[in-house]
Write an enzyme that holds these catalytic residues in place. Structure first.
Site, short mmCIF file in Angstrom:
data_model
loop_
_atom_site.label_atom_id
_atom_site.label_comp_id
_atom_site.label_asym_id
_atom_site.label_seq_id
_atom_site.Cartn_x
_atom_site.Cartn_y
_atom_site.Cartn_z
CB CYS A 1 -2.97 -10.98 2.98
SG CYS A 1 -4.61 -11.51 3.52
CG HIS B 1 -2.07 -11.28 8.98
ND1 HIS B 1 -1.43 -10.45 8.08
CD2 HIS B 1 -3.00 -11.95 8.26
CE1 HIS B 1 -1.96 -10.61 6.87
NE2 HIS B 1 -2.91 -11.53 6.96
CD GLU B 2 -4.11 -15.55 9.58
OE1 GLU B 2 -5.27 -15.51 9.09
OE2 GLU B 2 -3.10 -15.37 8.89
CG HIS C 1 -7.91 -11.92 8.01
ND1 HIS C 1 -8.22 -11.13 6.92
CD2 HIS C 1 -6.68 -12.44 7.75
CE1 HIS C 1 -7.22 -11.16 6.05
NE2 HIS C 1 -6.26 -11.94 6.53
#
Length: 193
Positions: free
Chosen positions: A110, A153-154, A157
């Site tokens: 990351c 993953h994004e 966030h």
């Protein structure tokens, strides 16, 4: 131009907040920010540019990572057919997913985490994502493999979730569900971001 100096690191409170929906149509400023996020990924994957500006290579970037707590992500990677995915998206949402899980061999990285984190991060093997593009089009993407991992993953966030939150603390190499496949991280992929 976004550089590593603009990317906030773990411990910053914005990374733990749930990002706000972007009102559509987005403002000129929101579009410019998202365009710069896409450009960061392009520059970071260009060896010459990355070296010149000290950019860590990435395949994804979320608004909260540049201290903009809004639901916007940029992705630049290849799908399972080796087709380039280069998108800036507003309000991406996973609308369906597979039962099977997968993980990235060697773990995830990351841009907001400057240390190596051991452990497998269980992800859905296939997902369907709905979002609005920079151009204002509503799209639905069917993703699998590495691209599906990047999008998850994004989107994490945007919900204040870091990739290592999904690693089993007692057994870092335990898979939450038995994975059907392992995605090998080859040299042509950057850190997830």
């Amino acid at each position: 131009m976004i550089t590593m100096d603009d990317i906030i690191r773990e411990g910053h409170p914005t990374l733990r907040r749930v990002a706000a929906e972007v009102d559509l149509p987005p403002t000129k400023e929101e579009k410019e920010i998202l365009q710069k996020m896409v450009e960061y990924l392009i520059h970071s994957q260009d060896e010459e540019m990355a070296e010149k500006y000290g950019l860590r290579p990435g395949v994804g970037l979320a608004g909260p990572q540049i201290n903009v707590s809004k639901r916007m992500i940029a992705v630049r990677t290849h799908d399972h057919n080796d087709e380039l995915i280069e998108l800036g998206l507003f309000n991406p949402k996973i609308i369906s997913h597979s039962v099977e899980t997968t993980y990235l061999e060697g773990g995830e990285g990351c841009l907001s985490v400057d240390r190596m984190v051991e452990g497998d991060v269980p992800r859905y093997a296939r997902i369907k994502v709905k979002a609005t593009t920079l151009e204002g089009d509503e799209i639905t993407l069917k993703l699998k493999g590495f691209a599906a991992i990047v999008f998850q993953h994004e989107i994490d966030h945007l919900n204040g979730v870091m990739f290592y939150d999904r690693i089993d603390k007692n057994d870092p190499h335990k898979k939450t569900l038995p994975p059907k496949e392992v995605i090998k991280l080859s040299d042509n992929h950057g850190p997830v971001s």
